[in-house]
Scaffold this active site. Structure first.
Site, short mmCIF file in Angstrom:
data_model
loop_
_atom_site.label_atom_id
_atom_site.label_comp_id
_atom_site.label_asym_id
_atom_site.label_seq_id
_atom_site.Cartn_x
_atom_site.Cartn_y
_atom_site.Cartn_z
N CYS A 42 0.85 -1.19 0.00
CA CYS A 42 0.00 0.00 0.00
C CYS A 42 0.88 1.25 0.00
CB CYS A 42 -0.91 0.00 1.23
SG CYS A 42 -2.07 1.39 1.24
N ASP A 44 0.46 3.75 1.73
CA ASP A 44 0.43 4.34 3.08
C ASP A 44 1.84 4.63 3.60
OD1 ASP A 44 0.20 4.56 6.03
OD2 ASP A 44 -1.90 4.08 5.64
N ARG A 46 2.95 4.88 6.43
CA ARG A 46 3.36 4.21 7.67
C ARG A 46 3.83 2.78 7.45
NH1 ARG A 46 -2.35 5.34 10.27
NH2 ARG A 46 -2.83 4.69 8.15
N HIS A 98 -2.25 -3.88 5.10
CA HIS A 98 -2.07 -3.47 6.51
C HIS A 98 -3.42 -3.14 7.14
CE1 HIS A 98 -2.66 0.93 5.86
NE2 HIS A 98 -2.40 0.56 4.62
N CYS A 101 -6.15 0.19 6.80
CA CYS A 101 -5.92 0.71 5.45
C CYS A 101 -7.05 1.68 5.02
CB CYS A 101 -5.83 -0.45 4.46
SG CYS A 101 -5.43 0.09 2.78
CO CO Z 1 -3.44 1.22 2.95
#
Ligand code: CO
Length: 208
Positions: A42, A44, A46, A98, A101
């Site tokens: 992803c 993302d 993090r 994750h 998400c």
């Molecule tokens: Co995500």
């Protein structure tokens, strides 16, 4: 220092540090790459793949998109997968989702996100596919489970490509790993591993 300049300064320090440890570090790095892993994760911020796995530069080829989706008409991702498998000859493809998400959360709601609806729609389809399992669950449990099911379905999706099927046919041992990352404790968990013995549904098989 939240300024953009911080990034350039950090880069300078990092490059100096690497050269200090090994004077030829960048000279050697510039020669070639031989990664053994393809990471599809992803976007993302993090979930930084190298940092959470300890992979060094040169070890991991990476593609990231919102909610780590394998979409067959995504020319960008398909090019990455083809190059990683057939040119770089990676032996492991990791599809990593994750918990928490944002893409999956958006798919569970009814908000109109404009153009992103089209991307998110793929996750809604997975929700429908697994409705029987998901419907009795409460909102948080359903969210977590859909994140997991999304990873599993994307791993299966990859076996539906001629890219992976061609590799298996030629004897190239590529394994597909579906992983999930928990931001709450920083740990990865394995959900599924698929190898060349995986029974691909007949409709998705190519005559190769
Ligand atoms: Co995500």
């Amino acid at each position: 220092m939240k300024d953009i300049k911080r990034l350039l300064l950090e880069n300078k320090l990092w490059a100096e540090e690497k050269s200090k440890i090994n004077n030829d570090y960048f000279k050697e790095m510039a020669k070639d790459q031989k990664p053994n892993f393809l990471w599809i994760g992803c976007s993302d911020s993090r979930v930084p793949p190298d940092e959470i796995t300890g992979a060094s530069p040169g070890e991991m080829f990476v593609a990231r998109n919102v909610a780590n989706l394998i979409i067959h008409t995504d020319l960008n991702l398909m090019s990455v997968v083809d190059y990683a498998i057939h040119s770089l000859k990676v032996n492991h493809v990791i599809i990593c989702g994750h918990y928490g998400c944002g893409g999956v959360r958006a798919a569970l709601g009814n908000q109109n996100f404009g153009m992103i609806n089209k991307w998110i729609r793929n996750i809604k389809d997975i929700h429908q596919l697994h409705w029987e399992e998901l419907s009795p669950l409460g909102p948080e449990e359903r969210f977590d489970r859909l994140v997991e099911l999304n990873v599993i379905e994307q791993a299966k999706n990859l076996t539906h490509t001629s890219i992976v099927q061609k590799a298996w046919k030629s004897g190239h041992d590529v394994k597909i790993h579906g992983w999930i990352y928990a931001m709450s404790n920083g740990l990865l968990n394995q959900l599924i591993t698929i190898d060349q013995n995986y029974p691909i549904e007949d409709i998705y098989r190519f005559d190769l």
